[in-house]
Design a protein around this motif. Sequence first.
Motif, PDB file in Angstrom:
ATOM      1  N   GLY A 111      -4.799 -22.881  33.284  1.00  0.00           N
ATOM      2  CA  GLY A 111      -3.621 -23.557  32.764  1.00  0.00           C
ATOM      3  C   GLY A 111      -2.794 -24.077  33.922  1.00  0.00           C
ATOM      4  O   GLY A 111      -3.347 -24.397  34.985  1.00  0.00           O
ATOM      5  N   ASN A 112      -1.487 -24.136  33.722  1.00  0.00           N
ATOM      6  CA  ASN A 112      -0.616 -24.728  34.739  1.00  0.00           C
ATOM      7  C   ASN A 112       0.524 -23.811  35.141  1.00  0.00           C
ATOM      8  O   ASN A 112       1.028 -23.058  34.320  1.00  0.00           O
ATOM      9  N   ASN A 169      -8.022 -24.163  36.853  1.00  0.00           N
ATOM     10  CA  ASN A 169      -8.673 -24.956  35.817  1.00  0.00           C
ATOM     11  C   ASN A 169      -7.646 -25.143  34.705  1.00  0.00           C
ATOM     12  O   ASN A 169      -7.122 -24.158  34.180  1.00  0.00           O
ATOM     13  N   ASP A 170      -7.323 -26.390  34.376  1.00  0.00           N
ATOM     14  CA  ASP A 170      -6.231 -26.607  33.421  1.00  0.00           C
ATOM     15  C   ASP A 170      -6.732 -27.143  32.073  1.00  0.00           C
ATOM     16  O   ASP A 170      -6.064 -27.934  31.427  1.00  0.00           O
ATOM     17  N   SER A 171      -7.897 -26.657  31.638  1.00  0.00           N
ATOM     18  CA  SER A 171      -8.414 -27.043  30.319  1.00  0.00           C
ATOM     19  C   SER A 171      -7.377 -26.746  29.232  1.00  0.00           C
ATOM     20  O   SER A 171      -6.660 -25.748  29.315  1.00  0.00           O
ATOM     21  N   ILE A 172      -7.316 -27.601  28.207  1.00  0.00           N
ATOM     22  CA  ILE A 172      -6.340 -27.346  27.131  1.00  0.00           C
ATOM     23  C   ILE A 172      -6.699 -26.088  26.332  1.00  0.00           C
ATOM     24  O   ILE A 172      -5.874 -25.562  25.611  1.00  0.00           O
ATOM     25  N   SER A 173      -7.937 -25.617  26.485  1.00  0.00           N
ATOM     26  CA  SER A 173      -8.315 -24.371  25.797  1.00  0.00           C
ATOM     27  C   SER A 173      -7.479 -23.187  26.275  1.00  0.00           C
ATOM     28  O   SER A 173      -7.451 -22.143  25.630  1.00  0.00           O
ATOM     29  N   ASN A 185      -4.248 -23.281  26.620  1.00  0.00           N
ATOM     30  CA  ASN A 185      -2.867 -23.397  26.132  1.00  0.00           C
ATOM     31  C   ASN A 185      -2.437 -22.184  25.321  1.00  0.00           C
ATOM     32  O   ASN A 185      -1.273 -21.818  25.301  1.00  0.00           O
ATOM     33  N   TYR A 221     -10.652 -16.760  27.726  1.00  0.00           N
ATOM     34  CA  TYR A 221     -10.133 -16.363  29.034  1.00  0.00           C
ATOM     35  C   TYR A 221     -11.121 -15.457  29.777  1.00  0.00           C
ATOM     36  O   TYR A 221     -11.367 -15.635  30.964  1.00  0.00           O
ATOM     37  N   GLN A 279     -15.001 -23.011  23.521  1.00  0.00           N
ATOM     38  CA  GLN A 279     -14.084 -23.447  22.463  1.00  0.00           C
ATOM     39  C   GLN A 279     -13.422 -22.195  21.886  1.00  0.00           C
ATOM     40  O   GLN A 279     -14.094 -21.182  21.669  1.00  0.00           O
ATOM     41  N   LYS A 297      -7.355 -19.024  16.117  1.00  0.00           N
ATOM     42  CA  LYS A 297      -6.336 -20.064  16.123  1.00  0.00           C
ATOM     43  C   LYS A 297      -4.975 -19.377  16.201  1.00  0.00           C
ATOM     44  O   LYS A 297      -4.659 -18.533  15.351  1.00  0.00           O
TER      45      LYS A 297
END
Lengths: 247, 318
Positions: free
Chosen positions: B41-42, B60-64, B66, B73, B177, B181
């Motif tokens: 992430g960021n 690694n800033d994949s949106i996964s 978020n 993780y 993925q 959710k």
Amino acid sequence: MKLLVCISKTPDTTAKIAFNGDNTKLETAGITFIMNPYDEWYALVKAIEIQEKWGGSVSVLHVGPSENDSIIRKALAIGATDAYRIDTEAVSADQVAFQMASFIQQHAFDIIFTGKETIDYNGAEVGGRMAAQLNLPFISFASHLDIVAENEAVVKRDMEGGTETIQVNTPFVISAAKGMAEQRIPNMKGIMTAKSKPLNVVTPQKYSPKISIVSHELPPAKKAVQYIDPENMAELARLLREEAKVI
Amino acid sequence: MVLVFVETENGKVRKAALEAVYYGYLTAQKLGTSCQALLLGNAEDATSLGLYGATLVHQNDSISFNFFDNQVYSAAIAQAAKKLEASVVILSHSSNGKSLIGNVAYLLDAGSVSAAIDIPETDKGFSVRKGVYSSKALVNIEINTTVKVVSVLGNSLQISVVGANVEVQPITLDVLQPGIKVLSVDKLQSNVTPLPEAERVVSGGRGLKGPENWGIVEELADVLHATTACSRPVSDADWRPHHEHVGQTGIAIRPNLYIAIGISGAIQHLAGVNNSKTIVVINKDPEAPFFKSANYGVVGDLFDIVPKLTAAIKNLNA
């Protein structure tokens, strides 16, 4: 739904802790052992509540020798349907998780429950290790669980300063924290029927634990409390700054 | 190499992560290797991880990333550890870190110790110390595998600056993925240090008689820049929110200062707090068992004592 609750044995909360001669093992004389409270109060009772509403079965799974059967019988008395005991001494989180997950791989369960941690080693590792071996989602420290459809759940999970609400499909692994359910005391009928419920003994898999205990120690004795005059809070403030150096 | 997984919150590195990096740095020093950080992430302040001993930050800033999905993780951390050939992986013993440790260790075929309170002993082997039996004892655990995973209990070591800002470098990972959710995240009072990370905690019990009396607890916490907590009966009675409950069934904490106001000190409460470095107990009952675990004790009416202590600390700060 087919539900599974993993239970472990721990010393009673109020037990006085001491160790054997070389400090590698707990001194068990005089200690009462109980079902780990998180496993019993929250994981097991929640599973029973779901079974009461949705049908199916609640199995309990334990790793340990036959002397632990009384703890398993208690789970049956509280309301579990049947039980499996993997017949080997529990020595480490990785070993217990491996034995349990290897058993689970041979069966199909919709939800696999553990307590959030045991009150002896306080590791919280077994759930995550099992989920990894089973390649299932793992939701930790769940304080609420609602089944919203046959294969779908909504879970609230505790985190620092708040909660997360999560939707997940079965099968999954979940660790139960306070809030999930209310403790149930076994009644006489439960205790009587528990005696005839199936308690299956399972042969363990071969496994070498990945950790070993070197030694235990008791924490250094605390110095006697220093009483401060209630009229002299300036003195307490000074001590906290100058002596304890915490403010 | 020692790889430290860095937790973030609101786009910044968490305090627990700085401790983990510093722990990783001290471990790497002992092993004669480097300490590197992994950011998923960021975080705008990621370069500052160098201050506490990271020589490089992999991001690694994949949106996964978020939302927190344990499987996503864990797989990413294990993959990065393999790719970078880490021999030790360090996590924070936070709610996410506790969820990750078993999963990450399994994927790395590693032995693991959670909630470490000291730097590993590496003279012969790799042994890690932690509290057990709800802090009634300590244990030294030897990890027997080539790769080792350790999570660090919050507030176990005092961090200090040992380096300078470092580079943040992208790392390519096969990110899974999400299998779950996250519908919502409910955070209360985001400006308050979360309990497991708090250095000072002011806690109230039944002796306060009702939720309307919590003002004096909050005022004391305020002057100390402390986080508020409570005992189990208080959260059970809904006087205070559930997430403030410290003790065996609630949160276990280890602050530098724990002030217990109107809490008798049942063994289940002590199990969650007796690792605190300094304990102050304020109670009208001189027989309250909590005094046995206290460093400083004040016997008397808390409604009289607490405001006086608040005033004395204000005076000291003035």
